[in-house]
Design a protein around this motif. Structure first.
Motif, PDB file in Angstrom:
ATOM      1  N   GLY A 131       0.694  -0.974  -0.089  1.00  0.00           N
ATOM      2  CA  GLY A 131       0.199  -0.301   0.207  1.00  0.00           C
ATOM      3  C   GLY A 131       0.686   1.066  -0.097  1.00  0.00           C
ATOM      4  N   ALA A 132       1.030   2.062  -1.314  1.00  0.00           N
ATOM      5  CA  ALA A 132       2.158   3.500  -1.264  1.00  0.00           C
ATOM      6  C   ALA A 132       1.118   4.487  -0.335  1.00  0.00           C
ATOM      7  CB  ALA A 132       1.953   4.015  -2.627  1.00  0.00           C
ATOM      8  N   TRP A 133       1.260   5.269   0.066  1.00  0.00           N
ATOM      9  CA  TRP A 133       0.678   6.331   0.657  1.00  0.00           C
ATOM     10  C   TRP A 133       1.603   7.425   0.544  1.00  0.00           C
ATOM     11  CZ3 TRP A 133       0.681   7.248   6.642  1.00  0.00           C
ATOM     12  CH2 TRP A 133      -0.398   8.581   6.926  1.00  0.00           C
ATOM     13  N   GLN A 134       0.400   8.492   0.235  1.00  0.00           N
ATOM     14  CA  GLN A 134       1.593  10.100  -0.491  1.00  0.00           C
ATOM     15  C   GLN A 134       1.323  10.729   0.796  1.00  0.00           C
ATOM     16  OE1 GLN A 134       0.764  11.811  -4.625  1.00  0.00           O
ATOM     17  NE2 GLN A 134       0.655  14.153  -3.598  1.00  0.00           N
ATOM     18  N   LEU A 135       1.933  11.552   1.295  1.00  0.00           N
ATOM     19  CA  LEU A 135       1.768  12.578   2.336  1.00  0.00           C
ATOM     20  C   LEU A 135       2.487  13.562   2.538  1.00  0.00           C
ATOM     21  CD1 LEU A 135       0.274  12.407   4.821  1.00  0.00           C
ATOM     22  CD2 LEU A 135       2.920  11.319   6.457  1.00  0.00           C
ATOM     23  N   LYS A 136       2.420  14.335   2.957  1.00  0.00           N
ATOM     24  CA  LYS A 136       2.867  15.604   3.178  1.00  0.00           C
ATOM     25  C   LYS A 136       2.857  16.292   4.122  1.00  0.00           C
ATOM     26  CE  LYS A 136       2.714  17.218  -1.786  1.00  0.00           C
ATOM     27  NZ  LYS A 136       2.725  18.533  -2.872  1.00  0.00           N
ATOM     28  N   LEU A 137       4.029  16.553   5.373  1.00  0.00           N
ATOM     29  CA  LEU A 137       3.564  17.290   6.670  1.00  0.00           C
ATOM     30  C   LEU A 137       4.328  18.558   7.220  1.00  0.00           C
ATOM     31  CD1 LEU A 137       4.202  14.122   8.977  1.00  0.00           C
ATOM     32  CD2 LEU A 137       1.952  14.812   8.927  1.00  0.00           C
TER      33      LEU A 137
END
Length: 266
Positions: free
Chosen positions: A64-70
């Motif tokens: 499962g790929a997760w695009q995340l920007k914090l």
């Protein structure tokens, strides 16, 4: 870890998430972690939130790929980089699964689960926007998808946010090793489905030991025996989650830090 080769290890790396970077994706080692190959790279903003291996064929893996920007002021969970990837050569190459019942719009965090009770059964707990527009863009709706043929065709089986909680924070599910329809969902509490995700019950009382659940392990030879990890520690059940024994560990959680106005500050 590979079930028969302890030197073969797969790691899904989210990355530090506060800036674009190359060190995101899936890494594998065939020498017990001495050296690594970066075999799945999607983009600088997308890491891996989960990996599962086909119980009958260790060369078949799903990620499962997760695009995340914090940032310190905002979290942006999801984007075109998120999705489900499949490998049929032991993790050396990957293909993104599309259509055939899967959501078509941008997604967030993804959890995956498989079981030896039915090796072709694959669950995907997917963070969506529940159809609520974001910045004027329509989002996907749904929470739990299921495939009965190894990821070729998919069916949306449940829309309830109870299964994922605060999805970018929790979003984790596990299937018992001896019943493909019995699925545990980990959020602030525990819920369980006995019909493949169509319906579920929220646990309470002796069935809910602690809170804020983050991981669950089943004994592969005995589905009645499980170990669960949450903010209160480690809890063991030998009766399929009907009750738990709490294990006291000498650890604590640093949850909040603040500073005063002195110079230098304390």
């Amino acid at each position: 870890m590979h079930p028969n080769n302890p030197n073969l290890v797969y790691v899904g790396a989210l990355g530090h998430a506060y800036a674009p970077q190359k060190e995101r994706g899936l890494f594998m080692s065939d020498d017990g972690g001495i050296s690594w190959k970066h075999t799945l790279y999607i983009d600088d903003n997308t890491g891996i939130s989960d990996i599962v291996m086909d119980p009958n064929n260790s060369r078949v893996l799903f990620a499962g790929a997760w695009q995340l920007k914090l940032k310190t002021w905002i979290r942006v969970s999801g984007g075109p980089g998120s999705g489900i990837f499949k490998s049929t050569d032991g993790g050396l190459s990957w293909e993104k699964l599309k259509d055939n019942g899967l959501p078509k719009k941008d997604l967030g965090k993804i959890a995956l689960a498989m079981t030896p009770a039915s090796p072709d059964r694959l669950y995907a707990l997917i963070e969506t926007g529940d159809g609520v527009p974001v910045n004027g863009t329509i989002t996907e709706s749904g929470e739990l998808w299921r495939s009965n043929d190894g990821g070729s065709e998919w069916t949306l089986v449940n829309h309830s946010r109870d299964l994922g909680g605060r999805t970018a924070y929790y979003n984790n599910c596990r299937v018992t090793p001896d019943d493909a329809d019995e699925v545990f969902f980990l959020t602030a509490g525990i819920s369980r489905s006995l019909d493949g995700g169509l319906t579920y019950v929220n646990h309470s009382g002796r069935q809910r030991s602690g809170g804020d659940y983050h991981d669950l392990w089943f004994d592969p030879a005995n589905g009645d025996r499980l170990i669960i990890g949450n903010d209160q520690g480690v809890h063991i059940s030998v009766n399929r989650g009907q009750s738990y024994r709490a294990i006291e560990l000498p650890v604590g959680q640093m949850y909040h830090v603040t500073a005063d106005n002195a110079v230098p500050y304390n």
